[in-house]
Scaffold this motif. Sequence first.
Motif, PDB file in Angstrom:
ATOM      1  N   GLY A  26       0.826  -1.210   0.000  1.00 25.28           N
ATOM      2  CA  GLY A  26       0.000   0.000   0.000  1.00 25.28           C
ATOM      3  C   GLY A  26       0.857   1.255   0.000  1.00 25.28           C
ATOM      4  N   THR A  27       1.942   1.235   0.787  1.00 26.40           N
ATOM      5  CA  THR A  27       2.864   2.372   0.823  1.00 26.40           C
ATOM      6  C   THR A  27       3.505   2.570  -0.545  1.00 26.40           C
ATOM      7  OG1 THR A  27       3.343   1.805   3.118  1.00 26.40           O
ATOM      8  CG2 THR A  27       4.854   3.347   2.051  1.00 26.40           C
ATOM      9  N   LEU A  28       3.920   1.465  -1.181  1.00 28.58           N
ATOM     10  CA  LEU A  28       4.525   1.550  -2.514  1.00 28.58           C
ATOM     11  C   LEU A  28       3.544   2.142  -3.518  1.00 28.58           C
ATOM     12  CD1 LEU A  28       6.429  -1.840  -2.983  1.00 28.58           C
ATOM     13  CD2 LEU A  28       7.382   0.393  -2.412  1.00 28.58           C
ATOM     14  N   LEU A  29       2.308   1.647  -3.488  1.00 34.03           N
ATOM     15  CA  LEU A  29       1.270   2.139  -4.397  1.00 34.03           C
ATOM     16  C   LEU A  29       1.094   3.642  -4.227  1.00 34.03           C
ATOM     17  CD1 LEU A  29      -1.943  -0.020  -4.665  1.00 34.03           C
ATOM     18  CD2 LEU A  29      -0.323   0.591  -6.467  1.00 34.03           C
ATOM     19  N   GLY A  30       1.080   4.083  -2.979  1.00 38.21           N
ATOM     20  CA  GLY A  30       0.924   5.505  -2.667  1.00 38.21           C
ATOM     21  C   GLY A  30       2.065   6.334  -3.241  1.00 38.21           C
ATOM     22  N   ARG A  31       3.227   5.704  -3.395  1.00 37.11           N
ATOM     23  CA  ARG A  31       4.381   6.399  -3.977  1.00 37.11           C
ATOM     24  C   ARG A  31       4.447   6.235  -5.491  1.00 37.11           C
ATOM     25  NH1 ARG A  31       8.804   3.862  -0.015  1.00 37.11           N
ATOM     26  NH2 ARG A  31       8.175   4.881   1.925  1.00 37.11           N
ATOM     27  N   GLY A  32       3.455   5.583  -6.081  1.00 38.57           N
ATOM     28  CA  GLY A  32       3.416   5.435  -7.533  1.00 38.57           C
ATOM     29  C   GLY A  32       4.234   4.272  -8.073  1.00 38.57           C
ATOM     30  N   VAL A  33       4.714   3.382  -7.190  1.00 39.17           N
ATOM     31  CA  VAL A  33       5.466   2.209  -7.656  1.00 39.17           C
ATOM     32  C   VAL A  33       4.475   1.174  -8.179  1.00 39.17           C
ATOM     33  CG1 VAL A  33       7.048   0.348  -6.969  1.00 39.17           C
ATOM     34  CG2 VAL A  33       7.243   2.619  -5.917  1.00 39.17           C
ATOM     35  N   THR A  34       4.679   0.677  -9.398  1.00 40.42           N
ATOM     36  CA  THR A  34       3.710  -0.252  -9.981  1.00 40.42           C
ATOM     37  C   THR A  34       4.248  -1.677 -10.065  1.00 40.42           C
ATOM     38  OG1 THR A  34       4.514   0.328 -12.189  1.00 40.42           O
ATOM     39  CG2 THR A  34       2.582   1.526 -11.369  1.00 40.42           C
ATOM     40  N   ARG A  35       5.584  -1.831  -9.973  1.00 41.96           N
ATOM     41  CA  ARG A  35       6.197  -3.125 -10.215  1.00 41.96           C
ATOM     42  C   ARG A  35       7.366  -3.301  -9.276  1.00 41.96           C
ATOM     43  NH1 ARG A  35       8.277  -4.112 -16.356  1.00 41.96           N
ATOM     44  NH2 ARG A  35      10.214  -4.999 -15.549  1.00 41.96           N
ATOM     45  N   GLY A  60      -0.146 -19.780  -4.068  1.00 38.07           N
ATOM     46  CA  GLY A  60      -0.210 -19.977  -5.515  1.00 38.07           C
ATOM     47  C   GLY A  60       0.859 -19.200  -6.261  1.00 38.07           C
ATOM     48  N   GLY A  61       1.409 -18.145  -5.644  1.00 40.89           N
ATOM     49  CA  GLY A  61       2.483 -17.379  -6.293  1.00 40.89           C
ATOM     50  C   GLY A  61       1.927 -16.453  -7.366  1.00 40.89           C
ATOM     51  N   PHE A  62       2.347 -15.207  -7.348  1.00 42.17           N
ATOM     52  CA  PHE A  62       1.815 -14.247  -8.311  1.00 42.17           C
ATOM     53  C   PHE A  62       2.886 -13.604  -9.179  1.00 42.17           C
ATOM     54  CE2 PHE A  62      -0.046 -13.915  -4.097  1.00 42.17           C
ATOM     55  CZ  PHE A  62      -1.274 -14.496  -4.319  1.00 42.17           C
ATOM     56  N   GLY A  63       4.157 -13.950  -8.957  1.00 41.92           N
ATOM     57  CA  GLY A  63       5.219 -13.274  -9.695  1.00 41.92           C
ATOM     58  C   GLY A  63       5.405 -13.840 -11.080  1.00 41.92           C
ATOM     59  N   GLN A  64       6.005 -13.043 -11.957  1.00 39.98           N
ATOM     60  CA  GLN A  64       6.402 -13.544 -13.274  1.00 39.98           C
ATOM     61  C   GLN A  64       7.903 -13.389 -13.372  1.00 39.98           C
ATOM     62  OE1 GLN A  64       4.230 -11.718 -16.538  1.00 39.98           O
ATOM     63  NE2 GLN A  64       2.380 -11.789 -15.290  1.00 39.98           N
ATOM     64  N   GLN A  65       8.580 -14.465 -13.776  1.00 39.78           N
ATOM     65  CA  GLN A  65      10.032 -14.461 -13.908  1.00 39.78           C
ATOM     66  C   GLN A  65      10.487 -13.278 -14.773  1.00 39.78           C
ATOM     67  OE1 GLN A  65      11.530 -18.139 -13.368  1.00 39.78           O
ATOM     68  NE2 GLN A  65      13.253 -16.942 -12.580  1.00 39.78           N
ATOM     69  N   GLY A  66      11.447 -12.520 -14.255  1.00 38.73           N
ATOM     70  CA  GLY A  66      12.021 -11.423 -15.047  1.00 38.73           C
ATOM     71  C   GLY A  66      11.202 -10.142 -14.990  1.00 38.73           C
ATOM     72  N   TYR A  67       9.974 -10.228 -14.478  1.00 36.86           N
ATOM     73  CA  TYR A  67       9.130  -9.039 -14.400  1.00 36.86           C
ATOM     74  C   TYR A  67       8.949  -8.623 -12.948  1.00 36.86           C
ATOM     75  CZ  TYR A  67       4.938  -6.115 -14.480  1.00 36.86           C
ATOM     76  OH  TYR A  67       4.049  -5.089 -14.296  1.00 36.86           O
ATOM     77  N   GLY A  68       8.858  -9.600 -12.078  1.00 38.37           N
ATOM     78  CA  GLY A  68       8.575  -9.317 -10.673  1.00 38.37           C
ATOM     79  C   GLY A  68       7.079  -9.318 -10.434  1.00 38.37           C
ATOM     80  N   TYR A  69       6.669  -8.500  -9.475  1.00 41.87           N
ATOM     81  CA  TYR A  69       5.273  -8.476  -9.081  1.00 41.87           C
ATOM     82  C   TYR A  69       4.621  -7.158  -9.506  1.00 41.87           C
ATOM     83  CZ  TYR A  69       6.622 -12.340  -6.009  1.00 41.87           C
ATOM     84  OH  TYR A  69       7.088 -13.528  -5.517  1.00 41.87           O
ATOM     85  N   ASN A  70       3.388  -7.244  -9.957  1.00 42.79           N
ATOM     86  CA  ASN A  70       2.572  -6.053 -10.163  1.00 42.79           C
ATOM     87  C   ASN A  70       2.033  -5.663  -8.774  1.00 42.79           C
ATOM     88  OD1 ASN A  70       0.026  -4.610 -10.333  1.00 42.79           O
ATOM     89  ND2 ASN A  70       0.126  -4.926 -12.546  1.00 42.79           N
ATOM     90  N   VAL A  71       2.453  -4.471  -8.308  1.00 40.57           N
ATOM     91  CA  VAL A  71       2.170  -4.068  -6.923  1.00 40.57           C
ATOM     92  C   VAL A  71       0.669  -4.059  -6.620  1.00 40.57           C
ATOM     93  CG1 VAL A  71       2.385  -2.192  -5.230  1.00 40.57           C
ATOM     94  CG2 VAL A  71       4.311  -2.733  -6.729  1.00 40.57           C
ATOM     95  N   GLU A  72      -0.109  -3.486  -7.542  1.00 39.02           N
ATOM     96  CA  GLU A  72      -1.546  -3.359  -7.294  1.00 39.02           C
ATOM     97  C   GLU A  72      -2.236  -4.727  -7.263  1.00 39.02           C
ATOM     98  OE1 GLU A  72      -3.326  -0.507  -9.840  1.00 39.02           O
ATOM     99  OE2 GLU A  72      -5.228  -0.480  -8.720  1.00 39.02           O
ATOM    100  N   VAL A  73      -1.874  -5.583  -8.225  1.00 38.26           N
ATOM    101  CA  VAL A  73      -2.484  -6.913  -8.299  1.00 38.26           C
ATOM    102  C   VAL A  73      -2.100  -7.742  -7.074  1.00 38.26           C
ATOM    103  CG1 VAL A  73      -2.458  -9.117  -9.569  1.00 38.26           C
ATOM    104  CG2 VAL A  73      -2.606  -6.938 -10.821  1.00 38.26           C
ATOM    105  N   LEU A  74      -0.822  -7.693  -6.713  1.00 41.67           N
ATOM    106  CA  LEU A  74      -0.350  -8.479  -5.566  1.00 41.67           C
ATOM    107  C   LEU A  74      -1.040  -8.024  -4.281  1.00 41.67           C
ATOM    108  CD1 LEU A  74       1.513 -10.634  -4.411  1.00 41.67           C
ATOM    109  CD2 LEU A  74       3.323  -8.905  -4.230  1.00 41.67           C
ATOM    110  N   ARG A  75      -1.135  -6.689  -4.105  1.00 42.74           N
ATOM    111  CA  ARG A  75      -1.788  -6.175  -2.896  1.00 42.74           C
ATOM    112  C   ARG A  75      -3.254  -6.608  -2.839  1.00 42.74           C
ATOM    113  NH1 ARG A  75      -4.468  -1.314  -1.506  1.00 42.74           N
ATOM    114  NH2 ARG A  75      -4.286  -0.821   0.715  1.00 42.74           N
ATOM    115  N   ALA A  76      -3.944  -6.510  -3.980  1.00 43.73           N
ATOM    116  CA  ALA A  76      -5.357  -6.899  -4.010  1.00 43.73           C
ATOM    117  C   ALA A  76      -5.505  -8.388  -3.688  1.00 43.73           C
ATOM    118  CB  ALA A  76      -5.972  -6.578  -5.372  1.00 43.73           C
ATOM    119  N   GLU A  77      -4.581  -9.205  -4.213  1.00 40.44           N
ATOM    120  CA  GLU A  77      -4.656 -10.652  -3.940  1.00 40.44           C
ATOM    121  C   GLU A  77      -4.421 -10.945  -2.469  1.00 40.44           C
ATOM    122  OE1 GLU A  77      -5.657 -13.223  -5.508  1.00 40.44           O
ATOM    123  OE2 GLU A  77      -6.066 -12.153  -7.367  1.00 40.44           O
ATOM    124  N   ILE A  78      -3.409 -10.282  -1.894  1.00 43.58           N
ATOM    125  CA  ILE A  78      -3.146 -10.505  -0.464  1.00 43.58           C
ATOM    126  C   ILE A  78      -4.352 -10.048   0.363  1.00 43.58           C
ATOM    127  CG2 ILE A  78      -1.671  -9.857   1.504  1.00 43.58           C
ATOM    128  CD1 ILE A  78       0.700  -9.876  -0.408  1.00 43.58           C
TER     129      ILE A  78
END
Lengths: 217, 217
Positions: A26-35, A60-78
């Motif tokens: 949530g803090t990252l999202l607030g700072r505009g970090v997307t990935r 289940g794992g949400f990351g994609q190799q070489g891309y990392g995590y989409n911050v918004e999607v990961l936060r919503a899933e958690i």
Amino acid sequence: MESIAKREYVSPAVIRRLPRYYRFLGTLLGRGVTRISSREIAEMMGLTASQIRQDLNCFGGFGQQGYGYNVEVLRAEIGRILGLDKGFRAILVGAGNMGKAISNYVDFANKGFNLIAIFDKDPAKIGTRVAGLTIKSTEEITDFCLTHKPDVAVLTLPLQATKGMLDILVAAGVTGFWNFTHYDILYDYPHCAVESVFLEDSLMTLSYLVNDRRESE
Amino acid sequence: MESIAKREYVSPAVIRRLPRYYRFLGTLLGRGVTRISSREIAEMMGLTASQIRQDLNCFGGFGQQGYGYNVEVLRAEIGRILGLDKGFRAILVGAGNMGKAISNYVDFANKGFNLIAIFDKDPAKIGTRVAGLTIKSTEEITDFCLTHKPDVAVLTLPLQATKGMLDILVAAGVTGFWNFTHYDILYDYPHCAVESVFLEDSLMTLSYLVNDRRESE
């Protein structure tokens, strides 16, 4: 995006880290970090990258190799794993200093809960307003629970009143407790969902840490 | 009675159980129980007897074979290990709802701390009384700390004000914190003794437990 294959057993340590991830993302999202990569999350949170991958793999794992995590999607899933989208109904019992502080200070709505009623047994408090709610008499609590079916009760009442109130609440169908008393709810009611905040234990732990730090100086 | 041979490293899990033992032994004393075996402690606390013996062995062990533990002696020893006899000086920063609840509700004196001052930056609060103390201005906090050398600060101020206040307190020699904000103090000041109470993480954990219970029904 993979669907969530939630494992049967998730360790209490992993469960305890999920709110931290949620808050951090949530803090990252607030700072505009997307990935973000697991390595970056690890560095910023003081954990190891493999611990983070393991934790998130439990669901289940949400990351994609070489891309990392989409911050918004990961936060919503958690958030979904934590059940924050469920809008569980909460009541609070005991509108003393602690009860008032919890009702006013804790952001229930953004943490998955809807605080629907506050109860106290003190006639001087009944009818007064706290956190936008009018304090009801504990004499009404059984009827209220049978009608409104709260999922959890926040217990901020004196220890000696806890056992009696607990029996009333469980009989009226309440099975979740946010426990600020030092009463051991799970001992009597092992089927309940209980999360306890033992403030005085926490203070004694701090005493140990301060004392230990002094002795090692 | 053996003297306490405190080990170099005590695991955080053991440290966290000490306040529980202390509390539990206090309850027993209040009921007039003078002597107890590790098996009895185990049953009443939901732990195993060997876990209890191991825990207490970390600090030298106080039991006598065939006799068990003297409740009063064991409690006093655990209190000493926790540093409850040291009378550490505490100040509280942030006299909002949470700060007021903590000052009024938590029994500092019986948990090893002497709450000596409360600070707030709000002119409307400065000069008013809480928990027997007159709220002081945060502008006086450096002078106060240099003079009175508090061991710990209780942080019940808004997150955005925490970093600035933390820098001031550490510069004035405070090295212990009871942290109710979500600020990661150890990340900036790894040498400090920090015990955090993350209420909203606790609430999200409860959401998980309630949700998990529902799904397994």
